[in-house]
Design a protein around this motif. Structure first.
Motif: not given
Length: 122
Positions: A57-59, A65, A102, A104
């Motif tokens: 998973r990435t964010n 982006k 993940t 933020s």
């Protein structure tokens, strides 16, 4: 003791690219989720990108982006930064959390590097 070390920062013209690396000094990062954050002069530190410890998973922050890509191998985590803009100028920090996902949020990460400067000229 976990020591994270960033490298790859520098000065680049707008539209250029840089690749940042995050390493665990003397050991592998394979069991750590890693987040990249940045802090511009006079501003609060902000989230950039994160990858889970498995790499599945990435964010990304909306502002990066399509331009930045986070990836990992057994030893390091990378932040490929393309089409850089002057507003990307900041000190970039990597952070880690063992077996993490993940997030933020800064508080999610237990370990932090000293940062590497990225300067994008117009």
């Amino acid at each position: 003791q976990v020591q994270l070390v960033e490298s790859g920062g520098g000065l680049v013209q707008a539209g250029g690219s840089l690749r940042l690396s995050c390493a665990h000094s003397g050991r592998t990062l394979s069991n750590y989720a890693v987040g990249w954050f940045r802090q511009a002069p006079g501003k609060e530190r902000e989230f950039v990108a994160t990858i889970s410890y498995s790499g599945a998973r990435t964010n990304y922050a909306d502002s990066v982006k399509g331009r930045f890509t986070i990836s990992r191998d057994n030893a390091k985590v990378y932040l490929q930064m393309n089409n850089l803009k002057p507003e990307d100028t900041a000190v970039y920090y990597c952070s880690g959390r063992m077996y993490g996902g993940t997030s933020s949020q800064e508080y999610y990460y237990d370990y932090w590097g000293q940062g590497t400067q990225v300067t994008v000229s117009s």
